[in-house]
Design an enzyme around this catalytic site. Sequence first.
Site, PDB file in Angstrom:
ATOM      1  N   SER A 114     -39.435  27.485 -17.962  1.00  0.00           N
ATOM      2  CA  SER A 114     -39.505  27.010 -19.339  1.00  0.00           C
ATOM      3  C   SER A 114     -39.532  25.480 -19.377  1.00  0.00           C
ATOM      4  O   SER A 114     -40.397  24.869 -18.762  1.00  0.00           O
ATOM      5  CB  SER A 114     -38.309  27.596 -20.096  1.00  0.00           C
ATOM      6  OG  SER A 114     -38.622  27.689 -21.446  1.00  0.00           O
ATOM      7  N   LYS A 118     -41.988  22.944 -17.092  1.00  0.00           N
ATOM      8  CA  LYS A 118     -42.809  21.789 -17.492  1.00  0.00           C
ATOM      9  C   LYS A 118     -42.486  20.626 -16.543  1.00  0.00           C
ATOM     10  O   LYS A 118     -43.376  19.953 -16.015  1.00  0.00           O
ATOM     11  CB  LYS A 118     -42.482  21.366 -18.939  1.00  0.00           C
ATOM     12  CG  LYS A 118     -42.511  22.496 -19.983  1.00  0.00           C
ATOM     13  CD  LYS A 118     -42.070  22.003 -21.364  1.00  0.00           C
ATOM     14  CE  LYS A 118     -41.514  23.054 -22.306  1.00  0.00           C
ATOM     15  NZ  LYS A 118     -42.256  24.205 -22.647  1.00  0.00           N
ATOM     16  N   TRP A 139     -44.602  32.832 -27.349  1.00  0.00           N
ATOM     17  CA  TRP A 139     -44.350  31.422 -27.712  1.00  0.00           C
ATOM     18  C   TRP A 139     -44.933  30.481 -26.634  1.00  0.00           C
ATOM     19  O   TRP A 139     -45.364  29.381 -26.915  1.00  0.00           O
ATOM     20  CB  TRP A 139     -42.832  31.247 -27.848  1.00  0.00           C
ATOM     21  CG  TRP A 139     -42.291  29.915 -28.251  1.00  0.00           C
ATOM     22  CD1 TRP A 139     -41.459  29.126 -27.510  1.00  0.00           C
ATOM     23  CD2 TRP A 139     -42.467  29.233 -29.501  1.00  0.00           C
ATOM     24  NE1 TRP A 139     -41.116  27.994 -28.218  1.00  0.00           N
ATOM     25  CE2 TRP A 139     -41.719  28.043 -29.435  1.00  0.00           C
ATOM     26  CE3 TRP A 139     -43.187  29.517 -30.665  1.00  0.00           C
ATOM     27  CZ2 TRP A 139     -41.667  27.118 -30.494  1.00  0.00           C
ATOM     28  CZ3 TRP A 139     -43.135  28.597 -31.715  1.00  0.00           C
ATOM     29  CH2 TRP A 139     -42.385  27.418 -31.612  1.00  0.00           C
ATOM     30  N   HIS A 193     -38.845  36.149 -22.041  1.00  0.00           N
ATOM     31  CA  HIS A 193     -38.684  34.788 -21.537  1.00  0.00           C
ATOM     32  C   HIS A 193     -37.501  34.672 -20.577  1.00  0.00           C
ATOM     33  O   HIS A 193     -36.386  34.339 -20.970  1.00  0.00           O
ATOM     34  CB  HIS A 193     -38.474  33.879 -22.756  1.00  0.00           C
ATOM     35  CG  HIS A 193     -38.642  32.426 -22.461  1.00  0.00           C
ATOM     36  ND1 HIS A 193     -39.809  31.877 -22.008  1.00  0.00           N
ATOM     37  CD2 HIS A 193     -37.757  31.391 -22.552  1.00  0.00           C
ATOM     38  CE1 HIS A 193     -39.656  30.569 -21.854  1.00  0.00           C
ATOM     39  NE2 HIS A 193     -38.412  30.253 -22.170  1.00  0.00           N
TER      40      HIS A 193
HETATM   41  C1  GCU Z   1     -37.924  26.230 -26.537  1.00  0.00           C
HETATM   42  C2  GCU Z   1     -39.114  25.320 -26.454  1.00  0.00           C
HETATM   43  C3  GCU Z   1     -39.982  25.650 -25.253  1.00  0.00           C
HETATM   44  C4  GCU Z   1     -39.151  25.660 -24.010  1.00  0.00           C
HETATM   45  C5  GCU Z   1     -37.965  26.580 -24.186  1.00  0.00           C
HETATM   46  C6  GCU Z   1     -37.008  26.572 -23.000  1.00  0.00           C
HETATM   47  O1  GCU Z   1     -38.318  27.535 -26.839  1.00  0.00           O
HETATM   48  O2  GCU Z   1     -39.836  25.439 -27.652  1.00  0.00           O
HETATM   49  O3  GCU Z   1     -41.012  24.708 -25.104  1.00  0.00           O
HETATM   50  O4  GCU Z   1     -39.921  26.058 -22.913  1.00  0.00           O
HETATM   51  O5  GCU Z   1     -37.216  26.194 -25.312  1.00  0.00           O
HETATM   52  O6  GCU Z   1     -36.896  25.569 -22.302  1.00  0.00           O
HETATM   53  O7  GCU Z   1     -36.363  27.586 -22.789  1.00  0.00           O
END
Ligand code: GCU
Length: 415
Positions: free
Chosen positions: A252, A256, A343, A394
Amino acid sequence: MSIKRLFLACCLVQLAVAPAGSDERKNHDKDVVYDEAKVPPYDLPPLLVSSEGKPITTPEEWFNVRRPQIMSLFGNLIYGVVPQPESPIKTTFEVVKTDRNFMGGKATRKDVRIRFENAKGSAEMTILVFTPNDAKGPAPAFLLHSFAGTKDDGHDAHPDRPGFLRNGIPLGEFLQRGFGFVVVPQGALVAHNEVEFLKGIHPLFYRTGQSFPKANEWGCIAAVSWSASRAMDYLETDRDIDANRIAAIGHSKMGKATLWTVAQDQRFALAISAQSGCAGAALWKRNFGENMEKMVTRFPYWLCRNAWKFVRNEDDLPVDQHMLLACIAPRPVYVHSGVEDTWADPRGEYLSAYHASEVYRLLGKKGLTSEASPPVGEAIVQSDVGYHNRPGGHSIEMFDWLKFLAFAEHHLNPK
Ligand code: GCU
């Protein structure tokens, strides 16, 4: 409570109750696109044409011309560049604790404190280094960009689940296959959601009079990436670790960071992006699931402030995320999606990996050949660009860890 803190508290509560991709999140964001038919028509910026319009046809042109252009765009417009500090930073490593009997003697755990100091201030983080005790030589390792705020968040052996850490990581699987495991906590050098840029690592880099990153300077994700590179500086000195065979991984937000880490720091051998979604593997221009507006209104400082210019205007971005994956080439990259993790745009994550494959092929490597996403549950492992989409939402499940391990085993020959 200040407005900023209130905003932060609301975000955290919201995240806690509405995991990404849940129906609750969907209801909350009525304007979010979750329908493939509503993806706007888009053109991806070309990978193999320079900013001056010149075709890129050789590996040399890629490395000397196009790749630096793309990295500069990502640095200045998306993640933010790390500024040159006015005062040189002194870095020290100290192994503060060694446990040679971790997990019933299977591993050694070292707690390593990395301290940064210059005329502007100091900051420190503690990373954890687990290495298999039966290794014949320096071990290849996974480096986890961890959500943990500190080293102590669940990284002890689980009392009732042999082979697992208390936080659910199947460390035993890594050790058994000959991998070490390194944990870099995200919270040590930068607060999770900004607002504290006067603490942590940023102040060491401010020029006189500066108190906040400039519009093209590093936000939270870039600071997390910087910390992984500093962990790598230490790992190069650790004889139990083979620093030439380190796979970086993160989930997540940390996924990134992983992609940005490995694109920038060519010492990393391989990257695994677990459900990194928006500003990770997913394509901006599809505007599916989370988009620039959602990201920077919830998390204004994960990226650099220049990224705000592209809110509702992703079309104007001169880069898209397939270009970030391409900057990792020729080193292997693996992208993981979840069917219900809408998402994060699973299809956009795949397409990014697919389009990045053009550069892998230019460099004589094996990329993805089909524009169609593979069947759910099928992993593409024997390729320099790997991928799987798992049923469910997720998270990283055992299924995922095993595919990541298979991909890393294929490329890094741990035993
Ligand atoms: C939120 C955010 C995402 C990210 C996520 C996480 O949902 O919008 O971009 O990846 O948190 O880090 O779990």
